[in-house]
Write a protein that holds these residues in place. Sequence first.
Motif, PDB file in Angstrom:
ATOM      1  N   ALA A  42     -25.023  -8.925  27.104  1.00  0.00           N
ATOM      2  CA  ALA A  42     -24.506  -7.797  26.322  1.00  0.00           C
ATOM      3  C   ALA A  42     -24.599  -8.160  24.852  1.00  0.00           C
ATOM      4  O   ALA A  42     -24.685  -9.333  24.494  1.00  0.00           O
ATOM      5  CB  ALA A  42     -23.061  -7.481  26.700  1.00  0.00           C
ATOM      6  N   THR A  43     -24.585  -7.172  23.994  1.00  0.00           N
ATOM      7  CA  THR A  43     -24.647  -7.428  22.557  1.00  0.00           C
ATOM      8  C   THR A  43     -23.256  -7.708  22.000  1.00  0.00           C
ATOM      9  O   THR A  43     -22.248  -7.249  22.553  1.00  0.00           O
ATOM     10  CB  THR A  43     -25.242  -6.229  21.810  1.00  0.00           C
ATOM     11  OG1 THR A  43     -24.351  -5.102  21.944  1.00  0.00           O
ATOM     12  CG2 THR A  43     -26.615  -5.857  22.369  1.00  0.00           C
ATOM     13  N   ASP A  44     -23.206  -8.459  20.907  1.00  0.00           N
ATOM     14  CA  ASP A  44     -21.923  -8.704  20.247  1.00  0.00           C
ATOM     15  C   ASP A  44     -21.289  -7.393  19.811  1.00  0.00           C
ATOM     16  O   ASP A  44     -20.063  -7.229  19.872  1.00  0.00           O
ATOM     17  CB  ASP A  44     -22.120  -9.616  19.032  1.00  0.00           C
ATOM     18  CG  ASP A  44     -22.434 -11.050  19.429  1.00  0.00           C
ATOM     19  OD1 ASP A  44     -22.492 -11.333  20.649  1.00  0.00           O
ATOM     20  OD2 ASP A  44     -22.621 -11.887  18.528  1.00  0.00           O
ATOM     21  N   LYS A  45     -22.102  -6.454  19.374  1.00  0.00           N
ATOM     22  CA  LYS A  45     -21.585  -5.161  18.928  1.00  0.00           C
ATOM     23  C   LYS A  45     -20.857  -4.439  20.051  1.00  0.00           C
ATOM     24  O   LYS A  45     -19.759  -3.911  19.847  1.00  0.00           O
ATOM     25  CB  LYS A  45     -22.726  -4.290  18.404  1.00  0.00           C
ATOM     26  CG  LYS A  45     -22.276  -2.934  17.871  1.00  0.00           C
ATOM     27  CD  LYS A  45     -23.468  -2.130  17.328  1.00  0.00           C
ATOM     28  CE  LYS A  45     -23.003  -0.767  16.804  1.00  0.00           C
ATOM     29  NZ  LYS A  45     -24.154   0.022  16.266  1.00  0.00           N
ATOM     30  N   SER A  46     -21.445  -4.426  21.243  1.00  0.00           N
ATOM     31  CA  SER A  46     -20.811  -3.737  22.363  1.00  0.00           C
ATOM     32  C   SER A  46     -19.515  -4.426  22.777  1.00  0.00           C
ATOM     33  O   SER A  46     -18.545  -3.769  23.159  1.00  0.00           O
ATOM     34  CB  SER A  46     -21.769  -3.655  23.554  1.00  0.00           C
ATOM     35  OG  SER A  46     -22.010  -4.933  24.117  1.00  0.00           O
ATOM     36  N   VAL A  47     -19.494  -5.748  22.684  1.00  0.00           N
ATOM     37  CA  VAL A  47     -18.277  -6.493  23.019  1.00  0.00           C
ATOM     38  C   VAL A  47     -17.179  -6.190  22.003  1.00  0.00           C
ATOM     39  O   VAL A  47     -16.026  -5.958  22.365  1.00  0.00           O
ATOM     40  CB  VAL A  47     -18.559  -8.006  23.083  1.00  0.00           C
ATOM     41  CG1 VAL A  47     -17.261  -8.791  23.242  1.00  0.00           C
ATOM     42  CG2 VAL A  47     -19.508  -8.317  24.239  1.00  0.00           C
ATOM     43  N   ASN A  48     -17.535  -6.190  20.720  1.00  0.00           N
ATOM     44  CA  ASN A  48     -16.538  -5.897  19.679  1.00  0.00           C
ATOM     45  C   ASN A  48     -15.944  -4.502  19.841  1.00  0.00           C
ATOM     46  O   ASN A  48     -14.734  -4.303  19.643  1.00  0.00           O
ATOM     47  CB  ASN A  48     -17.170  -6.032  18.293  1.00  0.00           C
ATOM     48  CG  ASN A  48     -17.495  -7.471  17.935  1.00  0.00           C
ATOM     49  OD1 ASN A  48     -16.905  -8.411  18.478  1.00  0.00           O
ATOM     50  ND2 ASN A  48     -18.432  -7.655  17.028  1.00  0.00           N
ATOM     51  N   LEU A  49     -16.782  -3.539  20.180  1.00  0.00           N
ATOM     52  CA  LEU A  49     -16.286  -2.173  20.378  1.00  0.00           C
ATOM     53  C   LEU A  49     -15.255  -2.127  21.499  1.00  0.00           C
ATOM     54  O   LEU A  49     -14.271  -1.375  21.418  1.00  0.00           O
ATOM     55  CB  LEU A  49     -17.450  -1.230  20.690  1.00  0.00           C
ATOM     56  CG  LEU A  49     -18.393  -0.901  19.529  1.00  0.00           C
ATOM     57  CD1 LEU A  49     -19.605  -0.109  20.026  1.00  0.00           C
ATOM     58  CD2 LEU A  49     -17.657  -0.115  18.448  1.00  0.00           C
ATOM     59  N   ALA A  50     -15.470  -2.934  22.533  1.00  0.00           N
ATOM     60  CA  ALA A  50     -14.537  -2.960  23.657  1.00  0.00           C
ATOM     61  C   ALA A  50     -13.268  -3.741  23.326  1.00  0.00           C
ATOM     62  O   ALA A  50     -12.145  -3.260  23.573  1.00  0.00           O
ATOM     63  CB  ALA A  50     -15.215  -3.560  24.883  1.00  0.00           C
ATOM     64  N   ARG A  52     -11.841  -4.429  20.538  1.00  0.00           N
ATOM     65  CA  ARG A  52     -10.973  -3.799  19.534  1.00  0.00           C
ATOM     66  C   ARG A  52      -9.921  -2.911  20.179  1.00  0.00           C
ATOM     67  O   ARG A  52      -8.851  -2.691  19.606  1.00  0.00           O
ATOM     68  CB  ARG A  52     -11.817  -2.955  18.569  1.00  0.00           C
ATOM     69  CG  ARG A  52     -12.640  -3.745  17.579  1.00  0.00           C
ATOM     70  CD  ARG A  52     -13.595  -2.827  16.823  1.00  0.00           C
ATOM     71  NE  ARG A  52     -14.618  -3.574  16.103  1.00  0.00           N
ATOM     72  CZ  ARG A  52     -15.723  -3.028  15.625  1.00  0.00           C
ATOM     73  NH1 ARG A  52     -15.949  -1.724  15.784  1.00  0.00           N
ATOM     74  NH2 ARG A  52     -16.611  -3.767  14.981  1.00  0.00           N
ATOM     75  N   LYS A  53     -10.204  -2.432  21.380  1.00  0.00           N
ATOM     76  CA  LYS A  53      -9.294  -1.510  22.056  1.00  0.00           C
ATOM     77  C   LYS A  53      -8.147  -2.225  22.764  1.00  0.00           C
ATOM     78  O   LYS A  53      -7.104  -1.615  23.012  1.00  0.00           O
ATOM     79  CB  LYS A  53     -10.076  -0.667  23.083  1.00  0.00           C
ATOM     80  CG  LYS A  53     -11.166   0.196  22.468  1.00  0.00           C
ATOM     81  CD  LYS A  53     -11.953   0.911  23.558  1.00  0.00           C
ATOM     82  CE  LYS A  53     -13.091   1.740  22.978  1.00  0.00           C
ATOM     83  NZ  LYS A  53     -13.901   2.400  24.046  1.00  0.00           N
ATOM     84  N   PHE A  54      -8.345  -3.508  23.109  1.00  0.00           N
ATOM     85  CA  PHE A  54      -7.266  -4.174  23.847  1.00  0.00           C
ATOM     86  C   PHE A  54      -6.793  -5.518  23.278  1.00  0.00           C
ATOM     87  O   PHE A  54      -5.691  -5.971  23.614  1.00  0.00           O
ATOM     88  CB  PHE A  54      -7.642  -4.342  25.325  1.00  0.00           C
ATOM     89  CG  PHE A  54      -8.793  -5.255  25.601  1.00  0.00           C
ATOM     90  CD1 PHE A  54      -8.598  -6.604  25.817  1.00  0.00           C
ATOM     91  CD2 PHE A  54     -10.089  -4.748  25.688  1.00  0.00           C
ATOM     92  CE1 PHE A  54      -9.652  -7.446  26.099  1.00  0.00           C
ATOM     93  CE2 PHE A  54     -11.160  -5.585  25.977  1.00  0.00           C
ATOM     94  CZ  PHE A  54     -10.940  -6.938  26.177  1.00  0.00           C
TER      95      PHE A  54
END
Length: 214
Positions: A42-50, A52-54
Amino acid sequence: MNPTKRREIFHRLQTANPTPTTELEYETPFQLLIAVLLSAQATDKSVNLATRKFFPRHGTPEGLLALGEEGVADFIKTIGLFRTKAKNVIATCEKLLREHDGQVPRDREALEALPGVGRKTANVVLNTAFGEPTIAVDTHIFRVSNRTGLAPGKNVLEVERKLEKVVPREYALDAHHWLILHGRYVCVARKPKCPVCGIADLCEFRQKTPVSQA
């Protein structure tokens, strides 16, 4: 590639980016561990987006256990292999609380004993959270090491061992991040950006991208 070239490569990378770091967002070693675990395929960007929510409300082992496997899965469902990763996250939290008082161990063997944590993840945590001069060879570092001639190898472990031998000591701590970022943004897979590369004259890749195709 000779030692003089290698030293100059890292000198230039350091000059261009004196304080490199991971692009994953975290505040504690535990959050870094979870973010790296989630970043596989997975990309770092996709991980950060997730995260940030929890992370703000559940960014501890106790917090994630309170969410449960389904709760974690719901937060990370935009990331590949999310169900397997949610299972590993919960199992890792349980093991950290049971065996390490909820703290991330500063030990490779203990890290690799955590569910879903392999050598690469352990190396990232040791380097970024604890300042160890480890090198986590991902697809970017593997490509850059082989393409440039910096540390060629047939597999990631071979490249890691070679880099440990040839990276000058004064650059060892940050080498991991410089090589990842170089591979992610300059020495990209399909068409490397050779005309704007700061180490192109030191690189031993023969099929450099000409200016006309950049």
